[in-house]
Write a protein that holds these residues in place. Structure first.
Motif, short mmCIF file in Angstrom:
data_model
loop_
_atom_site.label_atom_id
_atom_site.label_comp_id
_atom_site.label_asym_id
_atom_site.label_seq_id
_atom_site.Cartn_x
_atom_site.Cartn_y
_atom_site.Cartn_z
N SER A 130 38.41 83.24 60.84
CA SER A 130 38.10 84.08 59.79
C SER A 130 39.06 83.79 58.72
O SER A 130 38.51 84.10 57.56
N LEU A 131 40.34 83.57 58.80
CA LEU A 131 41.27 83.68 57.81
C LEU A 131 41.42 82.10 57.48
O LEU A 131 41.80 81.19 58.36
N ILE A 132 41.27 81.81 56.05
CA ILE A 132 41.35 80.50 55.64
C ILE A 132 42.02 80.44 54.36
O ILE A 132 41.93 81.37 53.55
N PHE A 133 42.95 79.50 54.15
CA PHE A 133 43.57 79.55 52.89
C PHE A 133 43.29 77.92 52.34
O PHE A 133 42.98 77.11 52.88
N CYS A 134 43.13 78.12 50.70
CA CYS A 134 42.91 76.85 50.19
C CYS A 134 44.20 76.73 49.00
O CYS A 134 44.22 77.71 48.24
N GLY A 135 44.82 75.73 49.05
CA GLY A 135 45.83 75.58 48.00
C GLY A 135 45.51 74.60 47.00
O GLY A 135 44.97 73.49 47.06
N THR A 136 45.43 74.94 45.64
CA THR A 136 45.23 74.19 44.61
C THR A 136 46.52 73.51 43.83
O THR A 136 47.62 73.94 44.35
N SER A 144 40.53 83.35 52.08
CA SER A 144 39.07 83.97 52.60
C SER A 144 39.49 84.63 53.82
O SER A 144 40.12 84.23 54.74
N VAL A 145 39.04 85.87 54.23
CA VAL A 145 39.21 86.71 55.41
C VAL A 145 38.09 87.05 56.18
O VAL A 145 37.87 87.63 57.26
N ASP A 146 36.76 86.16 55.82
CA ASP A 146 35.46 86.28 56.58
C ASP A 146 35.00 84.76 56.69
O ASP A 146 33.56 84.73 56.78
N GLY A 147 35.86 83.69 57.09
CA GLY A 147 35.16 82.64 57.53
C GLY A 147 34.74 81.69 56.35
O GLY A 147 34.21 80.94 56.50
N GLY A 148 35.09 81.87 55.00
CA GLY A 148 34.74 81.18 53.73
C GLY A 148 33.80 81.78 53.20
O GLY A 148 33.19 81.06 52.20
N GLU A 149 32.99 82.87 53.53
CA GLU A 149 32.00 83.46 52.66
C GLU A 149 32.44 83.96 51.19
O GLU A 149 31.72 83.63 50.29
N MET A 150 33.55 84.66 51.36
CA MET A 150 34.07 85.21 50.05
C MET A 150 35.48 84.62 50.04
O MET A 150 36.35 84.60 50.96
N TRP A 151 36.00 84.42 48.65
CA TRP A 151 37.15 83.95 48.38
C TRP A 151 38.06 84.98 47.25
O TRP A 151 37.28 85.36 46.34
#
Length: 311
Positions: A130-136, A144-151
């Protein structure tokens, strides 16, 4: 002769009376003006007092006005009391997030990212998923802490403007490593550590790297180094870029032809190998702790925690 004198006396008398009457009339007129001015000033003062003094209804409304609440700029889902000097117009309550690039702009041939030019890195926790990180590249980190639903932006304590790679501890997903990067060489880049799932970051190793378009998985935890007392993996490795970080960018560059190692969960870092290890992808065997690196010259393995490698 006597009659002429009497005539002169009468003329003088009438002239004197006329002068007295004129003076009296003038004084009377000035007094009336003063009275009129006084009345006017009194009227203006009454009007000002009426306009500036709040009515009972206004007083009640002022007393019932709720405390100003402003959104946390890093995590909009959390609220905090505004400081005494805050004004409603300065709080997040009055803003609506708008897309940076819209469908209309795309139809005209424009393109770009939402909050950055490129998404350079992404990582998902291997435990809950459920924990996802995206680096720009220049827009910081999104989480995101809900598997990518909200960021949401996750840059509290992150001084670098971008991030080129992540490592989430499989033994404790609260612990996250990130390599801060940007389009220029700066000491604000380097290794960052979070112990609260990315809510806050601490710079663990400053390095004037660039990381421009560096998509390597260059940092990794050693899952076999789990310490139950400290609650997480203790060993981690980092492979800086040398040839892969050679750009005509602004700033003074740190050239780091080494492999780095941490033995305290990412809090501090030291060079473990000076002969091989940079410009590489880094992976660690989950149970044996073997270190694998791959780069343009081949594939290597270390059986002694990075001290020596075999091709």
């Amino acid at each position: 002769m006597k009659g002429a004198l009497n005539m002169i006396k009468r003329i003088i008398f009438f002239i004197s009376i006329s002068i007295i009457l004129i003076c009296f009339s003038s004084c009377k007129s000035e007094e009336n003006v003063k009275i009129d001015n006084t009345a006017e000033i009194t009227s203006i003062a009454t009007t000002i007092q009426t306009e500036t003094t709040p009515s009972e209804t206004e007083k009640s409304t002022m007393e019932e006005t709720p405390k100003i609440i402003e959104h946390n700029p890093v995590f909009p889902s959390k609220e905090q009391a505004a400081p005494a000097y805050a004004l409603p117009a300065l709080t997040g309550e009055y803003f609506t997030q708008m897309p940076i690039i819209s469908a209309a702009l795309r139809e005209k041939g424009y393109f770009g990212g939402e909050g950055g030019q490129w998404e350079v890195s992404i990582a998902c926790d291997p435990v809950e998923g459920s924990l996802i990180f995206c680096g720009t590249d220049v827009g910081g980190i999104y989480r995101s802490v809900d598997g990518g639903e909200m960021w949401e932006p996750a840059n509290s304590g992150m001084h670098s403007r971008g991030c080129c790679t992540f490592a989430i501890d499989p033994n404790n997903i609260n612990n996250v490593l990130a390599v801060g990067a940007n389009s220029g060489y700066s000491d604000s880049n380097g290794i960052y550590l979070s112990t609260d799932r990315g809510e806050t970051w601490t710079q663990a190793y400053p390095a004037a790297i660039c990381g421009y378009r560096d998509f390597r998985e260059q940092i990794a935890f050693d899952p076999s180094s789990y310490d139950a007392e400290k609650g997480g993996s203790m060993i981690a490795y980092w492979s800086p870029g040398v040839d892969k970080d050679n750009y005509q960018a602004w700033g003074n560059r740190d050239i780091l032809p080494y492999l780095y190692k941490s033995v305290d969960g990412g809090k501090s870092w030291k060079i473990v190998n000076k002969t091989v290890g940079w410009d590489s992808i880094v992976k660690v065997h989950p149970t044996k702790g073997y270190v694998y690196i791959a780069n343009d010259s081949g594939f290597y393995v270390s059986y002694n925690e990075g001290a020596d490698f075999e091709k």
